[in-house]
Every structure is written in C-alpha cells, then in structure tokens.
Design an enzyme around this catalytic site. Sequence first.
Site, short mmCIF file in Angstrom:
data_model
loop_
_atom_site.label_atom_id
_atom_site.label_comp_id
_atom_site.label_asym_id
_atom_site.label_seq_id
_atom_site.Cartn_x
_atom_site.Cartn_y
_atom_site.Cartn_z
N HIS A 1 -18.43 16.25 28.68
CA HIS A 1 -18.23 14.90 29.21
C HIS A 1 -18.63 14.87 30.68
O HIS A 1 -18.35 15.81 31.42
CB HIS A 1 -16.78 14.46 29.07
CG HIS A 1 -16.53 13.08 29.62
ND1 HIS A 1 -16.80 11.94 28.89
CD2 HIS A 1 -16.09 12.67 30.83
CE1 HIS A 1 -16.52 10.88 29.63
NE2 HIS A 1 -16.09 11.29 30.81
N ASP B 1 -6.56 2.68 25.30
CA ASP B 1 -7.48 2.91 26.41
C ASP B 1 -8.51 1.79 26.54
O ASP B 1 -8.89 1.40 27.65
CB ASP B 1 -8.19 4.26 26.24
CG ASP B 1 -9.21 4.49 27.35
OD1 ASP B 1 -8.79 4.58 28.51
OD2 ASP B 1 -10.41 4.54 27.05
N ARG C 1 -8.71 -2.28 34.08
CA ARG C 1 -9.00 -1.47 35.26
C ARG C 1 -10.28 -1.92 35.91
O ARG C 1 -10.40 -1.98 37.13
CB ARG C 1 -9.12 0.01 34.87
CG ARG C 1 -7.80 0.69 34.57
CD ARG C 1 -8.03 2.06 33.95
NE ARG C 1 -8.84 2.90 34.80
CZ ARG C 1 -9.62 3.89 34.36
NH1 ARG C 1 -9.69 4.15 33.06
NH2 ARG C 1 -10.32 4.62 35.20
N SER D 1 -7.80 8.25 30.39
CA SER D 1 -8.84 7.58 29.63
C SER D 1 -9.78 8.60 28.98
O SER D 1 -10.06 8.54 27.78
CB SER D 1 -9.63 6.65 30.55
OG SER D 1 -10.72 6.06 29.86
N LYS E 1 -9.48 10.13 24.60
CA LYS E 1 -10.59 9.99 23.65
C LYS E 1 -11.12 11.35 23.20
O LYS E 1 -11.45 11.53 22.03
CB LYS E 1 -11.71 9.16 24.28
CG LYS E 1 -11.34 7.67 24.42
CD LYS E 1 -12.41 6.86 25.11
CE LYS E 1 -12.46 7.12 26.59
NZ LYS E 1 -13.24 6.14 27.36
#
Length: 433
Positions: free
Chosen positions: A82, A161, A168, A183, A187
């Site tokens: 990620h 989320d 946000r 967040s 996931k």
Amino acid sequence: MRMVDIIHAKRSGEELTDEQIQFFVDGVVSGSIPDYQTSALLMAIYFQGMTEEEQSSLTMKMMESGDHLDLSSIPGVKVDKHSTGGVGDKVSIPLAAVVAALGIPVPMISGRGLGHTGGTLDKLEAIPGYQVEISESEFIDQVKKEKCAIVGATGNIAPADKKIYALRDVTDTVDSIPLIAGSIMSKKIASGTDALVIDVKTGAGAFMKTIEDSRNLAKALVGIGKGVGMKCMALITDMNQPLGNAIGNALEIKESIELLKNNGPEDLVDLTTTIGGYMAVMGDVADTPEAGKQLCAEVIANGKALASFKAMVAAQHGDAKVVDDPDSVLPQAKYKIDLPAKESGVISKIVADEVGVASMLLGGGRQKADDKLDYSVGIYLHHKVGDQVNSGEPLLTIYSNREDVDDIKDLLYSNIEVSSSAQKPTLIYETIE
C-alpha cells in the site's frame, strides 16, 4: 450512551473506550449518527489524537463493520503493498507483476484518486477493457492462476471507513494520523492478506509533509498490522518531486510497461525493486531484502515480470496488446507541447503537488469525486532534480487535448527552479520494521 458524550470525552482529551468506539462505528454504518456529529468527533480526534489502543480499536471496529475476504484457499503467503499516495506514483502496477513473477501471490486491492492524478484503478482503466470490479470468486481464482490481480474493493469492505473518509475529505481532517491509520489498515486487514509493505510518502506531494509525521504514521500502521498477526513493515520515501517521469493515467501505464521492459526511470526502478525485495522476504523466497531486490531485477531483465503483467491484463479483460505497442492501444492526447528552460543550470526544485495540480487541470485528475478523467493527458518530465539543463531545452512535455495551455505553463514555471547547483534528493529515508 450518547454521541455528544463521546464527542465531549475526546474533545477533552480523554481516551475513548472500546464500547464508545463501537457505538460510534455502528452509528456511522446504520446512519443513526448524523454527519454533523461524526464530523465533530473527527475534528476532536484531529486535534486530540488517539492512543495506540484507541487506534487499534477504531481500526478493528471499522474492519468488522463489513465483509472479510477469505483468501485461505490461495496457496502460499499472500503479500500486498500500500502507498499513501503521491504524484507519479505508479509503483503498484509494475510491482504486482514483478512479485507475482517470483511465485508469490499478490492480491492487491487498490483505490482511486481525488485531486492530483488518478489512483491505481484509474490508471489501469486507461487500458481499454480492463475490469477493476470483479467478483470475489473471480479475484481468488485469478490470484491462484496468475499470482496477481489489481482490483477495487470487492463486496462490502469496511463500510464505516467509506462514510468516514467522505466526511474527512470535506472537513479537512484527511491528514490525521489515527484516521489515516484506521482507514488504511481496516481495509487491508479485511482484504485477508498475510503480509503488507507500506510505502509512506513524505514531502510536498504527500499527506505527511515532514519526516517526523511520516515516521509517526508508519509506526502506527505497522503497529496495527503486527497487532493482528500480520507481517508488516513500512518504508518512508520521498515525494518532494514526482516519482518517475510520467504524470497522468495512460502515460503512467506506458512508463510501467517500459519498466517491465527493463527501460524504466532510475528512481521508479529502484523503489519498485526495493519494495519488491521486502515482499520477497515476506513471501519466503528470499532471505534478505537485498537478495529479494536482486531477484526482482532478474525477473524484469528476463521478461518474466512483463509476461506476468500481460497475463493479468488479459485475465481482467484488458487489451493485452498494450504490452507490445502501448501507443496503439492507450488513449493519445491531441497536443504535445514542450516547456523550454528559460535559463541554463541545474534543476533544484520540482514541486510535486503543483505538478500534480497541473495534470489535474488538464483533466488527468479529479476536482470533485464524480469528475470524469481524460486518460490521455498529463505531463512527462525530461529532467529531474539534480539534472543539468540548457536554456531552450525542454524541461517537460505537456500532453493536452486543448491547444491553449498558458495557464499550465505558468503554473509549472512557478514550481520548477533552475539554480547553479543542486543535489539529487534521497529516495528512501528509512524503514520501520
């Protein structure tokens, strides 16, 4: 229990209990907590922060609010990556193919972009026919067969989320470390992966502008991952200038293919193979990150990574001819306009986020969530920080579908500096393991 009491507790700097966090997440998902109260708590978290225990609790409650993928039928250690995002950051696209070519399953669930350039899914959708939305069973079958897939979230992953992130974005609380950590990790844990490498960007084009903030975020992410039994580590990498040379969806796909043909820009190759080296260790095919990096370089050089990418594109219904002849398959901009250097010298600054804004203004990124992207447009840098440039020589090329790009030129000129000397920036600052 009342939401106003939870807001008051966090506003006053108190640590929220598991029960309070569960009440909040349940209320967000059911819609029983109005947006204004959710926004108030997000702002209180932004200013007061969260303890490690609160961060872990929020992450797990958000993860448990929806589906959890079961990837146990896929043999081997499932390894994902990620990135917190940046301008020209297309690493995930070639990386998935590189690591899959080592025999490691890479079930990669990615996202879209809002602002700057598109996200990984937007870039892949520049390939005609490529499907980012496939069923869970198709996703699992593809990873079993081809060792990699890059898709959007399947099923109902972390619905809390989704709602929290939307608020946000409009309440200026995006760059809160506890909220970012929750967040991302909610996931990733829900996606069922065994191991995760996180690329935390730092600098002008990143959410985290300083090394200290980036380090704190990296530690939070790794701490949450390890807390649930996941193999997890992070790198802190530079985002003061764009990564690679291409900024824009189709341009970044072409550059990814060039990398897999052993012809990628130095910084992109270095970061891709470095992250791949850590993934190789996690996937039990290398003993050290250095050995893993060498294995990644080998599958790029021998064409196995390129073949892996072509197989993934075909499996997700994309036009696989893009690998052999990108220009004949990818959308092409009508105009290619060079931006000449006004003076000779050494490039000392390329402000990443403003170059990203320039690409967005051409149509390559979104100003609003429902904006349609122009996949063909963008910017291609001919020089990076530390490079010598002569007056009149192109600094970059603007790919546009409008002939008048004076506004783009002005923006770029104001964010690229040429000086008498400059040092090439550090690409990878540190690792958090």
